[in-house]
Design an enzyme around this catalytic site. Structure first.
Site, PDB file in Angstrom:
ATOM      1  N   THR A  85       0.821  -1.242  -0.046  1.00  0.00           N
ATOM      2  CA  THR A  85       0.088   0.155   0.015  1.00  0.00           C
ATOM      3  C   THR A  85       0.921   1.401  -0.265  1.00  0.00           C
ATOM      4  O   THR A  85       1.720   1.230   0.536  1.00  0.00           O
ATOM      5  CB  THR A  85      -0.929   0.102   1.310  1.00  0.00           C
ATOM      6  OG1 THR A  85      -0.192   0.220   2.304  1.00  0.00           O
ATOM      7  CG2 THR A  85      -2.103  -1.061   1.085  1.00  0.00           C
ATOM      8  N   ASN A 130       1.042   4.321   1.600  1.00  0.00           N
ATOM      9  CA  ASN A 130       0.754   5.131   2.909  1.00  0.00           C
ATOM     10  C   ASN A 130       1.050   6.447   2.885  1.00  0.00           C
ATOM     11  O   ASN A 130       2.218   7.337   2.816  1.00  0.00           O
ATOM     12  CB  ASN A 130       1.624   4.545   4.059  1.00  0.00           C
ATOM     13  CG  ASN A 130       1.329   5.294   5.242  1.00  0.00           C
ATOM     14  OD1 ASN A 130       0.190   5.410   5.797  1.00  0.00           O
ATOM     15  ND2 ASN A 130       2.262   5.135   6.271  1.00  0.00           N
ATOM     16  N   GLU A 145      -4.416   4.265   3.527  1.00  0.00           N
ATOM     17  CA  GLU A 145      -3.370   3.432   2.678  1.00  0.00           C
ATOM     18  C   GLU A 145      -3.919   3.028   1.351  1.00  0.00           C
ATOM     19  O   GLU A 145      -5.244   2.467   1.612  1.00  0.00           O
ATOM     20  CB  GLU A 145      -3.012   2.507   3.555  1.00  0.00           C
ATOM     21  CG  GLU A 145      -2.140   2.784   4.802  1.00  0.00           C
ATOM     22  CD  GLU A 145      -1.837   1.680   5.945  1.00  0.00           C
ATOM     23  OE1 GLU A 145      -0.787   1.109   5.485  1.00  0.00           O
ATOM     24  OE2 GLU A 145      -2.695   1.136   6.722  1.00  0.00           O
ATOM     25  N   TYR A 195       7.282   5.832  -3.101  1.00  0.00           N
ATOM     26  CA  TYR A 195       7.711   6.432  -1.999  1.00  0.00           C
ATOM     27  C   TYR A 195       8.338   7.825  -2.143  1.00  0.00           C
ATOM     28  O   TYR A 195       9.125   7.983  -3.252  1.00  0.00           O
ATOM     29  CB  TYR A 195       8.887   5.473  -1.186  1.00  0.00           C
ATOM     30  CG  TYR A 195       8.270   4.383  -0.506  1.00  0.00           C
ATOM     31  CD1 TYR A 195       7.461   4.573   0.596  1.00  0.00           C
ATOM     32  CD2 TYR A 195       8.679   3.173  -0.943  1.00  0.00           C
ATOM     33  CE1 TYR A 195       6.763   3.309   1.105  1.00  0.00           C
ATOM     34  CE2 TYR A 195       8.019   2.013  -0.166  1.00  0.00           C
ATOM     35  CZ  TYR A 195       7.376   2.346   0.645  1.00  0.00           C
ATOM     36  OH  TYR A 195       6.688   1.003   1.486  1.00  0.00           O
ATOM     37  N   ARG A 233     -17.091  -1.085   3.159  1.00  0.00           N
ATOM     38  CA  ARG A 233     -17.382  -1.578   4.395  1.00  0.00           C
ATOM     39  C   ARG A 233     -16.642  -0.784   5.465  1.00  0.00           C
ATOM     40  O   ARG A 233     -15.701   0.006   5.646  1.00  0.00           O
ATOM     41  CB  ARG A 233     -16.857  -2.964   4.513  1.00  0.00           C
ATOM     42  CG  ARG A 233     -15.228  -3.219   4.505  1.00  0.00           C
ATOM     43  CD  ARG A 233     -14.867  -4.742   4.681  1.00  0.00           C
ATOM     44  NE  ARG A 233     -13.495  -4.897   4.694  1.00  0.00           N
ATOM     45  CZ  ARG A 233     -12.587  -4.837   5.522  1.00  0.00           C
ATOM     46  NH1 ARG A 233     -12.927  -4.366   6.721  1.00  0.00           N
ATOM     47  NH2 ARG A 233     -11.348  -4.932   5.193  1.00  0.00           N
ATOM     48  N   PHE A 264      -9.986  -8.301  12.744  1.00  0.00           N
ATOM     49  CA  PHE A 264      -9.953  -9.633  12.379  1.00  0.00           C
ATOM     50  C   PHE A 264      -9.302 -10.740  13.393  1.00  0.00           C
ATOM     51  O   PHE A 264      -8.293 -10.182  13.921  1.00  0.00           O
ATOM     52  CB  PHE A 264      -9.467  -9.895  11.036  1.00  0.00           C
ATOM     53  CG  PHE A 264     -10.531  -9.296  10.064  1.00  0.00           C
ATOM     54  CD1 PHE A 264     -11.314  -9.968   9.494  1.00  0.00           C
ATOM     55  CD2 PHE A 264     -10.095  -8.038   9.418  1.00  0.00           C
ATOM     56  CE1 PHE A 264     -12.168  -9.510   8.357  1.00  0.00           C
ATOM     57  CE2 PHE A 264     -10.809  -7.457   8.467  1.00  0.00           C
ATOM     58  CZ  PHE A 264     -11.907  -8.120   8.028  1.00  0.00           C
TER      59      PHE A 264
END
Length: 314
Positions: free
Chosen positions: A209, A211, A262, A274, A287, A292
């Site tokens: 990802t 960030n 992210e 980056y 959602r 989890f």
């Protein structure tokens, strides 16, 4: 668009038609006012001009309770330029500036600074020290200084609902209702910032990802997972409008504390982001954020999120 911060730098060839406001978000109500300003300028063989402020006055007068800004300065000016405005005067807003009387403000900025032949405003306009200037005061000053006052009536939502306003958009962004936000803005809501190093957990899980820095510009929506787009600023065409699954939150599965944005770019490998400036646009919330019980459960859900985002984004 010619952009100025100081009156001494302003160089104009003729008269202008001016409008004034904070224009946070540049939503459809703002766009309506800008369109009226541009049309009025064209009818008078003048340039269209916007007077706006940086920082937002609320950040100077009430920093402890100032609302989060929908757009940073750069995006705000880019959106105003895209609307077709010719000139922008960005006034550095300070407590000293706030002491200008309504008359002094009009004379200094509208008349001497921008050579206004007309001023476009809403009926609830307020300006000058203690917000003492209103529509009646502006019309009196217009007669004194020789400019026309053009009133734009409130521009409400098409269904006859609440009028367009930045505060309404903020509430929707805060709630993560991005489809409604897109309707009010006429485009997806965006956040702009530099890609920085994170914890590299996404890469370890097979979902690398981008960030975003904590100092990014633009209001971050409610925690959750979103379908959206990521574009590299000044990148080549292959780096524009890349489909993405975007996570907003603290990564509760890993007991994170820092709230982050992210983005996993879908179906693209080998991206090196980056240190690059990116724009992330939020299209639809998939959602809420969930903690989890296992990595396998998280990975299964991430695959479902990506599939759903891919479908939504086409």
């Amino acid at each position: 668009m010619l952009t100025y911060e100081h009156l001494t730098d302003v160089r104009l060839d003729g008269p202008t038609v001016v409008t004034i406001g904070n224009f946070d978000g540049v939503h459809k109500g703002h766009q309506f006012v800008l369109e009226k300003t541009i049309a009025a300028a064209a009818a008078r063989d003048a340039q269209s001009a916007v007077v706006t402020f940086d920082p937002h006055p609320a950040l100077v007068h009430r920093p402890e309770c100032a609302p989060p800004l929908l757009t940073g300065r750069r995006d705000r000016l880019e959106l105003i330029e895209t609307a077709g405005i010719d000139v922008a005067l960005v006034i550095p807003y300070t407590l000293e500036f706030a002491q200008l009387t309504a008359r002094d403000f009009v004379e200094r900025y509208f008349v001497r600074g921008l050579n206004a032949c007309a001023v476009v405003i809403g009926r609830d306009v307020r300006f000058g020290k203690d917000n003492a200037g209103d529509l009646d005061a502006l019309e009196v000053l217009g007669r004194e200084f020789g400019f026309e006052v053009i009133v734009v009536d409130d521009f409400g939502a098409p269904d006859g609902g609440e009028r367009w306003s930045s505060s309404v958009v903020r509430q929707l962004v805060f709630s993560g209702e991005m489809l409604a936000v897109t309707t009010l803005l006429g485009r997806p809501h965006r956040v702009r910032g530099e890609v920085v190093h994170g914890d590299a957990r996404g890469r370890e899980l097979g979902f690398p990802t981008a960030n975003m820095s904590q100092s990014s510009d633009g209001m971050v929506p409610a925690d959750g997972v979103y379908a959206g787009w990521l574009s590299v600023v000044d990148g080549d065409r292959s780096e524009q409008h890349m489909p993405a699954a975007i996570s907003v939150g603290t990564n509760p599965t890993f007991d994170g504390e820092e709230r982050r944005v992210e983005s996993f770019v879908i179906d693209r490998k080998g991206l090196e982001l980056y240190g690059k400036e990116v724009i992330v646009e939020f299209v639809q919330r998939l959602r809420p954020t969930v903690k989890f019980d296992s990595l396998d459960a998280l990975i299964d859900q991430m695959n479902l999120d990506v599939d759903k985002a891919r479908l939504i984004l086409g």
